[in-house]
Write a protein that holds these residues in place. Structure first.
Motif, PDB file in Angstrom:
ATOM      1  N   VAL A  55       0.850  -1.065  -0.193  1.00  0.00           N
ATOM      2  CA  VAL A  55       0.029   0.115   0.253  1.00  0.00           C
ATOM      3  C   VAL A  55       0.876   1.062  -0.013  1.00  0.00           C
ATOM      4  O   VAL A  55       1.704   1.273   0.820  1.00  0.00           O
ATOM      5  N   LEU A  56       0.853   2.009  -0.984  1.00  0.00           N
ATOM      6  CA  LEU A  56       1.745   2.994  -1.390  1.00  0.00           C
ATOM      7  C   LEU A  56       0.905   4.515  -0.849  1.00  0.00           C
ATOM      8  O   LEU A  56      -0.204   4.794  -1.437  1.00  0.00           O
ATOM      9  N   LEU A  57       1.530   5.211   0.304  1.00  0.00           N
ATOM     10  CA  LEU A  57       0.913   6.194   1.006  1.00  0.00           C
ATOM     11  C   LEU A  57       1.925   7.401   1.071  1.00  0.00           C
ATOM     12  O   LEU A  57       2.761   7.327   1.715  1.00  0.00           O
ATOM     13  N   GLY A  58       2.244   8.126  -0.036  1.00  0.00           N
ATOM     14  CA  GLY A  58       3.298   9.122  -0.209  1.00  0.00           C
ATOM     15  C   GLY A  58       4.557   8.443  -0.193  1.00  0.00           C
ATOM     16  O   GLY A  58       4.633   7.727  -1.227  1.00  0.00           O
ATOM     17  N   THR A  59       5.465   8.685   0.731  1.00  0.00           N
ATOM     18  CA  THR A  59       6.852   8.121   0.626  1.00  0.00           C
ATOM     19  C   THR A  59       7.069   6.854   1.447  1.00  0.00           C
ATOM     20  O   THR A  59       7.820   6.202   1.512  1.00  0.00           O
ATOM     21  N   ASN A  60       5.685   6.289   1.972  1.00  0.00           N
ATOM     22  CA  ASN A  60       5.766   5.320   2.610  1.00  0.00           C
ATOM     23  C   ASN A  60       5.087   3.795   1.987  1.00  0.00           C
ATOM     24  O   ASN A  60       4.191   4.114   1.006  1.00  0.00           O
ATOM     25  N   VAL A  61       5.627   2.677   2.243  1.00  0.00           N
ATOM     26  CA  VAL A  61       5.082   1.428   1.727  1.00  0.00           C
ATOM     27  C   VAL A  61       4.631   0.476   2.739  1.00  0.00           C
ATOM     28  O   VAL A  61       5.613   0.123   3.555  1.00  0.00           O
ATOM     29  N   PHE A  62       3.306   0.274   3.136  1.00  0.00           N
ATOM     30  CA  PHE A  62       3.027  -0.640   4.129  1.00  0.00           C
ATOM     31  C   PHE A  62       2.373  -1.760   3.612  1.00  0.00           C
ATOM     32  O   PHE A  62       2.075  -1.941   2.420  1.00  0.00           O
ATOM     33  N   GLN A  63       2.327  -2.887   4.397  1.00  0.00           N
ATOM     34  CA  GLN A  63       1.634  -4.159   4.349  1.00  0.00           C
ATOM     35  C   GLN A  63       0.719  -4.273   5.276  1.00  0.00           C
ATOM     36  O   GLN A  63       1.073  -5.179   6.135  1.00  0.00           O
ATOM     37  N   PRO A  64      -0.597  -3.739   5.454  1.00  0.00           N
ATOM     38  CA  PRO A  64      -1.389  -3.950   6.421  1.00  0.00           C
ATOM     39  C   PRO A  64      -1.710  -5.396   6.511  1.00  0.00           C
ATOM     40  O   PRO A  64      -1.805  -6.318   5.497  1.00  0.00           O
ATOM     41  N   ASP A  65      -2.222  -5.987   7.690  1.00  0.00           N
ATOM     42  CA  ASP A  65      -2.624  -7.097   7.956  1.00  0.00           C
ATOM     43  C   ASP A  65      -3.823  -7.478   6.913  1.00  0.00           C
ATOM     44  O   ASP A  65      -3.846  -8.693   6.341  1.00  0.00           O
ATOM     45  N   LEU A  66      -4.869  -6.753   6.840  1.00  0.00           N
ATOM     46  CA  LEU A  66      -5.798  -6.827   5.928  1.00  0.00           C
ATOM     47  C   LEU A  66      -6.087  -5.384   5.499  1.00  0.00           C
ATOM     48  O   LEU A  66      -6.328  -4.488   6.130  1.00  0.00           O
ATOM     49  N   VAL A  67      -6.606  -5.410   4.283  1.00  0.00           N
ATOM     50  CA  VAL A  67      -6.786  -3.923   3.494  1.00  0.00           C
ATOM     51  C   VAL A  67      -8.318  -4.439   2.725  1.00  0.00           C
ATOM     52  O   VAL A  67      -8.280  -5.130   2.049  1.00  0.00           O
ATOM     53  N   PHE A  68      -9.143  -3.321   2.819  1.00  0.00           N
ATOM     54  CA  PHE A  68     -10.435  -3.393   1.911  1.00  0.00           C
ATOM     55  C   PHE A  68     -10.389  -2.203   0.993  1.00  0.00           C
ATOM     56  O   PHE A  68     -10.231  -1.136   1.585  1.00  0.00           O
ATOM     57  N   ILE A  69     -10.904  -2.317  -0.159  1.00  0.00           N
ATOM     58  CA  ILE A  69     -11.223  -1.473  -1.122  1.00  0.00           C
ATOM     59  C   ILE A  69     -12.601  -1.727  -1.716  1.00  0.00           C
ATOM     60  O   ILE A  69     -13.025  -2.729  -1.871  1.00  0.00           O
ATOM     61  N   LYS A  81      -0.231  -3.402  -7.061  1.00  0.00           N
ATOM     62  CA  LYS A  81       0.064  -2.532  -5.796  1.00  0.00           C
ATOM     63  C   LYS A  81      -1.125  -1.520  -5.523  1.00  0.00           C
ATOM     64  O   LYS A  81      -1.651  -0.952  -6.543  1.00  0.00           O
ATOM     65  N   ILE A  82      -1.372  -1.285  -4.287  1.00  0.00           N
ATOM     66  CA  ILE A  82      -2.485  -0.382  -4.070  1.00  0.00           C
ATOM     67  C   ILE A  82      -1.811   1.141  -3.830  1.00  0.00           C
ATOM     68  O   ILE A  82      -1.017   1.268  -2.919  1.00  0.00           O
ATOM     69  N   GLN A  83      -2.085   1.894  -4.778  1.00  0.00           N
ATOM     70  CA  GLN A  83      -1.410   3.067  -5.222  1.00  0.00           C
ATOM     71  C   GLN A  83      -2.072   4.507  -4.496  1.00  0.00           C
ATOM     72  O   GLN A  83      -1.522   5.417  -4.356  1.00  0.00           O
ATOM     73  N   GLU A  84      -3.082   4.226  -3.626  1.00  0.00           N
ATOM     74  CA  GLU A  84      -3.698   5.247  -2.982  1.00  0.00           C
ATOM     75  C   GLU A  84      -4.412   4.708  -1.514  1.00  0.00           C
ATOM     76  O   GLU A  84      -4.315   3.290  -1.421  1.00  0.00           O
ATOM     77  N   SER A  85      -5.109   5.421  -0.792  1.00  0.00           N
ATOM     78  CA  SER A  85      -5.369   5.074   0.347  1.00  0.00           C
ATOM     79  C   SER A  85      -6.656   4.073   0.126  1.00  0.00           C
ATOM     80  O   SER A  85      -7.659   4.453  -0.410  1.00  0.00           O
ATOM     81  N   PRO A  86      -6.403   2.919   0.773  1.00  0.00           N
ATOM     82  CA  PRO A  86      -7.653   1.824   0.776  1.00  0.00           C
ATOM     83  C   PRO A  86      -8.815   2.433   2.038  1.00  0.00           C
ATOM     84  O   PRO A  86      -8.494   3.478   2.457  1.00  0.00           O
ATOM     85  N   ASP A  87     -10.018   1.834   1.605  1.00  0.00           N
ATOM     86  CA  ASP A  87     -11.084   2.349   2.629  1.00  0.00           C
ATOM     87  C   ASP A  87     -10.849   2.066   3.960  1.00  0.00           C
ATOM     88  O   ASP A  87     -11.047   2.680   5.166  1.00  0.00           O
ATOM     89  N   VAL A  88     -10.559   0.537   4.245  1.00  0.00           N
ATOM     90  CA  VAL A  88     -10.390   0.111   5.553  1.00  0.00           C
ATOM     91  C   VAL A  88      -9.252  -0.686   5.814  1.00  0.00           C
ATOM     92  O   VAL A  88      -8.627  -1.282   4.886  1.00  0.00           O
ATOM     93  N   VAL A  89      -8.429  -0.305   6.891  1.00  0.00           N
ATOM     94  CA  VAL A  89      -7.152  -1.284   7.124  1.00  0.00           C
ATOM     95  C   VAL A  89      -7.434  -1.924   8.687  1.00  0.00           C
ATOM     96  O   VAL A  89      -7.754  -1.201   9.674  1.00  0.00           O
ATOM     97  N   PHE A  90      -6.708  -3.046   8.731  1.00  0.00           N
ATOM     98  CA  PHE A  90      -6.742  -3.952   9.853  1.00  0.00           C
ATOM     99  C   PHE A  90      -5.460  -4.001  10.265  1.00  0.00           C
ATOM    100  O   PHE A  90      -4.447  -4.547   9.416  1.00  0.00           O
ATOM    101  N   GLU A  91      -4.886  -3.606  11.336  1.00  0.00           N
ATOM    102  CA  GLU A  91      -3.479  -4.061  11.774  1.00  0.00           C
ATOM    103  C   GLU A  91      -3.694  -4.919  13.227  1.00  0.00           C
ATOM    104  O   GLU A  91      -4.271  -4.488  14.203  1.00  0.00           O
ATOM    105  N   VAL A  92      -2.998  -6.151  13.125  1.00  0.00           N
ATOM    106  CA  VAL A  92      -3.161  -7.078  14.166  1.00  0.00           C
ATOM    107  C   VAL A  92      -1.753  -6.813  15.017  1.00  0.00           C
ATOM    108  O   VAL A  92      -0.753  -6.843  14.348  1.00  0.00           O
TER     109      VAL A  92
END
Length: 158
Positions: A55-69, A81-92
């Motif tokens: 998930v690319l957010l500006g200069t950051n690249v994250f790998q959330p546990d779950l991501v919803f679009i 790759k997800i190039q903008e903000s997903p709608d929902v993110v889960f972090e465990v």
């Protein structure tokens, strides 16, 4: 993104390597993914995926546990790759990533407009849900083993 190790994120220009998630962590992720996907098959509002996915957010690249679009935003997936903000993110939460998920990612997810952010503690299954209101995260609830998402149109007890 060209590095061979899957558990690496880029935060403010710094590579952050994570150890592999624990059994309990992955079990919670699997339970949530399974239960949410069952409901999404019925309501067809969007798609949820587990890590690793970038998930690319500006200069950051994250790998959330779950991501919803949401379906009408699936065009943000470009070249796998997800190039903008997903709608929902889960972090465990894991002991090795607690500060990062609770503060660093929290602030960045808020800044980039993630609409719902779920933080899950795997040991006791505590779920904290944050919703974005006027550009700021506000805690909506803290519950044991319960997820309710307006955007995903689902309610899960796990």
């Amino acid at each position: 993104m060209q590095l061979p190790y899957e558990h690496i994120e880029l935060i403010d220009g710094n590579l952050v390597q994570e150890p592999a998630p624990s059994y309990g962590h992955q079990n919670v992720v699997a339970d949530l993914l399974t239960d949410i996907r069952v409901q999404l098959r019925t309501n067809r509002l969007g798609n949820i995926l587990p890590a690793p996915i970038d998930v690319l957010l500006g200069t950051n690249v994250f790998q959330p546990d779950l991501v919803f679009i949401l379906n009408d935003r699936l065009s943000i997936v470009i070249d796998g790759k997800i190039q903008e903000s997903p709608d929902v993110v889960f972090e465990v939460i894991s002991p090795s990533n607690a500060f990062k998920d609770l503060k660093v990612k929290f602030d960045i997810y808020e800044h980039f407009g993630i609409k719902e952010y779920f933080i899950v503690y795997p040991d006791d299954k505590m779920v904290i849900k944050y919703v974005l209101i006027e550009g700021r995260f506000h805690e909506e609830y803290r519950e044991i083993g319960f997820v309710k998402s307006t955007l995903m149109g689902c309610e899960v007890n796990f």
